[in-house]
Design an enzyme around this catalytic site. Structure first.
Site, PDB file in Angstrom:
ATOM      1  N   SER A 257       0.866  -1.188   0.000  1.00 22.30           N
ATOM      2  CA  SER A 257       0.000   0.000   0.000  1.00 22.30           C
ATOM      3  C   SER A 257       0.892   1.225   0.000  1.00 22.30           C
ATOM      4  O   SER A 257       2.091   1.130   0.270  1.00 22.30           O
ATOM      5  CB  SER A 257      -0.867   0.023   1.264  1.00 22.30           C
ATOM      6  N   ASP A 258       0.327   2.390  -0.295  1.00 23.19           N
ATOM      7  CA  ASP A 258       1.099   3.594  -0.040  1.00 23.19           C
ATOM      8  C   ASP A 258       1.006   3.901   1.457  1.00 23.19           C
ATOM      9  O   ASP A 258       0.266   3.249   2.203  1.00 23.19           O
ATOM     10  CB  ASP A 258       0.622   4.764  -0.912  1.00 23.19           C
ATOM     11  N   TRP A 259       1.750   4.866   1.856  1.00 19.14           N
ATOM     12  CA  TRP A 259       1.930   5.242   3.266  1.00 19.14           C
ATOM     13  C   TRP A 259       0.567   5.487   3.942  1.00 19.14           C
ATOM     14  O   TRP A 259      -0.093   6.484   3.652  1.00 19.14           O
ATOM     15  CB  TRP A 259       2.792   6.503   3.295  1.00 19.14           C
TER      16      TRP A 259
END
Ligand code: NOJ
Length: 722
Positions: A257-259
């Site tokens: 996932s992104d942050w």
């Protein structure tokens, strides 16, 4: 044993908690994190250390040792970092790299970055960013390949090959991560993290191909994006992740996932709480969660309660372990600390200089460049003439100002003993409106034979969450240009920027205009060579430069509309009486075309195109046509020309863009040299996606165009038969 067998064998020995541990990524290298690693509750760390090499490698090795020697199963970590455009040797920003249209060199630059990063214990970069971006307000346009799907695809694939090499297990290679999947670059209003609405056909024709190209190039990982995509955030979007990426494309690596984008599905309004966010992300196809703790806090219970099927966990963990095996981490998890001597070697700096040289785009030249060899004095002006950190651009976590050579330093060095280089910044920084330095800048420019003016954006004006509502030169830079316009000396503007800027206000006041993007560590020497004629500019714009913010989005591959303006009907003066004859798709107060179009860029020579020939008038499905053109260097200067091939499908069951780039080639041409350049155009290059998401090629007439920019082309026609 083959990777799949090793993965299966290991999975069989793992507890549920250990499996979920592999799916969790934390940031920073604290003692608490090390304990989690020992307990098998963390599979990846990003930004494990900020210390200097070789200490960086030592810290990474300590963490690897905690995983390998102290956790029950000894599964190594995969250590990540944003190595976006170089590591210690900073390359031009990716948008600048795209302007080079030189994919072998882009690949070499990524290999340099991998060599340096891997020497500091990094196994995985969060690059390339392959989000097609048609809105320059979006600060992250700097990190990608610009507005075109083909150029972005080639850029991404070249970077993947450069980072990973033929064998990602080689100690000098790292895993790539194509991001941000998908549609992130289409954020409404050019505002980061904002909503996107993209019909399936457009997704498949414009936003997905660059990811497919990275997958085909062997990218081991992908990152899911922050944006809401057609009502379902990309991180919880089963259509994008499970159906397209994992099923249709057969992607075998893993998705991170992104942050905190898993947890952000709560404010997005898709999930009510963290357990629900964890469930939605895993169901959609996210394999590892970056930073937020929905997986670590809730996945065990969700699986035990039967809300997340065990098969999904096994699939996710199998993918993560598979990548770790392919990276050779099980066999050699540690980094040789002595390898940190690879940072900033002459060879690496040479790649950075070549790429910076090739990325610069000459937009105007009234014979002011190259600077004459017999100048007695040169005025170096502007806030970016000597700004070592700013010329590195956004996302340079490991670049240092002290390693950087600025244009002022490089010009002094190059002209030492033969020309007096005088410096007057004019403005203390890019955003300043303090005009106190203008008088001195005018005096110095007036005293010298010519003035080079380094303008643009500081590094902090582009990148993540750094979007702009205006695209003009910030601060009082336009006023500085105006103040120098009448000193009676040639004025050459060099613009360092992370995005297209509206340069309408300065272009008339300068004798030459060169866009240098943020050129990186070796930007100074590259620019000195270009200004002094040691090399000739050869970059082409990877993105259109608007005349004004009100035109955005403006891009070359637009649709025709039912009322395209005829040539010459560009822009109608304000106050013109309404006349039905003028009801075209234009503006009343500004031309509708960009100031500088996609693909445009001058050199010190002159390339001309002639003799466009097709190998035949027609081709049937599956066949290939040869498209040949003669390119001539009509000058006494050696040049490299980027020859571009565009296609138009003028009538189709869905309307098609007026032009789409299908191929390009960088061609070196000696003075006076003519070369025949050939492209192979197959019917597969003519495909588009219909409303059902199917890729189709329709028989009929097509236009083919070849030239040195998207607006200056020779044209021919051919027919595709059934
Ligand atoms: C957020 C950014 O969107 C992404 O591009 C980056 O790789 C991660 N943070 C990690 O720093």
């Amino acid at each position: 044993m083959r990777v799949e067998e090793r993965v299966r064998e290991l999975l069989n020995r793992m507890t549920l908690a250990e499996k979920i541990g592999q799916m969790c990524q934390v940031t920073g290298g604290t003692e608490e994190h090390k304990d989690l690693v020992r307990q098998g509750r963390v599979g990846s760390i990003l930004n494990v250390s900020e210390s200097e090499a070789p200490d960086r490698a030592r810290v990474s090795n300590d963490f690897q040792a905690a995983a390998v020697k102290e956790s029950r199963l000894g599964v190594p970590l995969i250590i990540g970092r944003d190595v976006i455009h170089g590591f210690r040797t900073v390359m031009p920003i990716p948008l600048g790299q795209a302007a080079s249209f030189d994919m072998p060199l882009v690949e070499e630059a990524a290999a340099v970055a991998a060599r340096e990063a891997s020497a500091c214990g990094i196994n995985w970069t969060f690059a390339p960013m392959v989000d097609v971006a048609r809105d320059p307000r979006w600060g992250r346009i700097a990190e990608g390949g610009g507005e075109d799907p083909l150029l972005t695809s080639r850029l991404g694939a070249a970077m993947v090959r450069g980072f990973q090499g033929p064998d990602p297990a080689h100690p000098e290679r790292i895993a790539a991560c194509a991001k941000h999947y998908v549609g992130y670059g289409a954020a409404e209003g050019g505002r980061d993290y904002n909503t996107t609405w993209i019909p399936e056909g457009l997704l498949r024709d414009v936003y997905l191909p660059s990811f497919k190209a990275c997958v085909d190039a062997g990218a081991l990982t992908l990152m899911s994006a922050f944006n809401d995509l057609n009502g379902i955030p990309a991180t919880g979007n089963p259509w994008a992740l499970r159906q397209v990426l994992k099923t249709e494309w057969g992607f075998g690596g893993f998705v991170v996932s992104d942050w905190a984008s898993v947890e952000e599905m709560i404010p997005h309004g898709l999930c009510s709480d963290k357990p629900e966010a964890a469930r939605a992300a895993v169901a959609a196809g996210v394999d590892m969660e970056m930073v937020s703790a929905c997986f670590s806090e809730h996945l065990v219970q969700l699986v035990e309660a039967g809300r997340v099927p065990m098969e999904l966990i096994d699939d996710a963990v199998g993918r993560i372990l598979g990548v770790k095996f392919q990276l050779g981490l099980f066999d050699s998890p540690y980094t040789e600390e002595a390898r940190s001597n690879v940072l900033l070697t002459d060879g690496h700096l040479d790649v950075a200089k070549r790429l910076a040289t090739e990325s610069c785009v000459l937009l105007k030249n009234d014979e002011a460049l190259p600077l004459p060899g017999d100048m007695g004095s040169l005025a170096v002006i502007g806030p970016l003439a000597d700004a070592p950190v700013d010329q590195l651009g956004c996302w340079t976590m490991d670049g240092r100002g002290e390693d950087t050579v600025t244009p002022l330093q490089a010009l002094r060095e190059a002209l030492r003993g033969r020309c007096d280089v005088r410096h007057a910044p004019g403005l203390p920084d890019c955003r300043s409106t303090d005009t106190a330095g203008f008088a001195e800048a005018r005096r110095v420019a007036g005293d010298c034979d010519a003035a080079v003016l380094f303008l643009g954006e500081d590094a902090g004006l582009s990148g993540e969450a750094h979007c702009r509502a205006f695209l003009d030169l910030p601060g009082a830079q336009e006023e500085l240009v105006a103040a120098l316009a009448d000193v009676g000396r040639p004025v050459i503007a060099i613009v360092m920027t992370g995005r297209p800027l509206t340069l309408t206000g300065i272009v008339e006041h300068v004798n030459a205009l060169l866009v240098a993007w943020h050129p990186g560590t070796m930007g100074g020497p590259a620019l000195a060579d270009l200004l002094l004629g040691v090399s000739s500019p050869s970059g082409k714009l990877p993105v259109s430069f608007p005349r004004t913010i009100g035109q955005v989005p403006v891009y070359y591959a637009h649709k025709n509309t039912g009322r395209p303006a005829p040539p010459g009907k560009e822009g109608v003066p304000v106050g013109t009486p309404l006349d039905p004859e003028s009801f075209f798709s234009t503006y009343l107060d500004m031309h509708h075309s960009p100031l500088f179009p996609f693909g445009y860029g001058l050199s010190y020579g002159a390339a001309s195109y002639s003799n466009l020939k097709l190998s035949g008038p027609a081709l049937s499905m599956g066949e290939t046509l040869e498209v040949a053109v003669t390119v001539t260097n009509d000058s006494a200067v050696a040049i490299e020309e980027v020859v571009q091939l565009y296609v138009r499908d003028p009538v189709a069951s869905l309307t098609r863009p007026v032009k789409e780039l299908k191929d390009f080639m960088r061609v070196p041409l000696a003075p006076g040299e003519s070369r025949k350049v050939s492209f192979a155009l197959g019917t597969e290059h003519l495909a588009f996606h219909n409303g059902d998401g199917q890729r189709i090629v329709e028989p009929g007439v097509f236009h083919v165009m070849v030239g040195g920019s998207s607006q200056d082309v020779l044209k021919a026609e051919f027919t595709v038969t059934d």
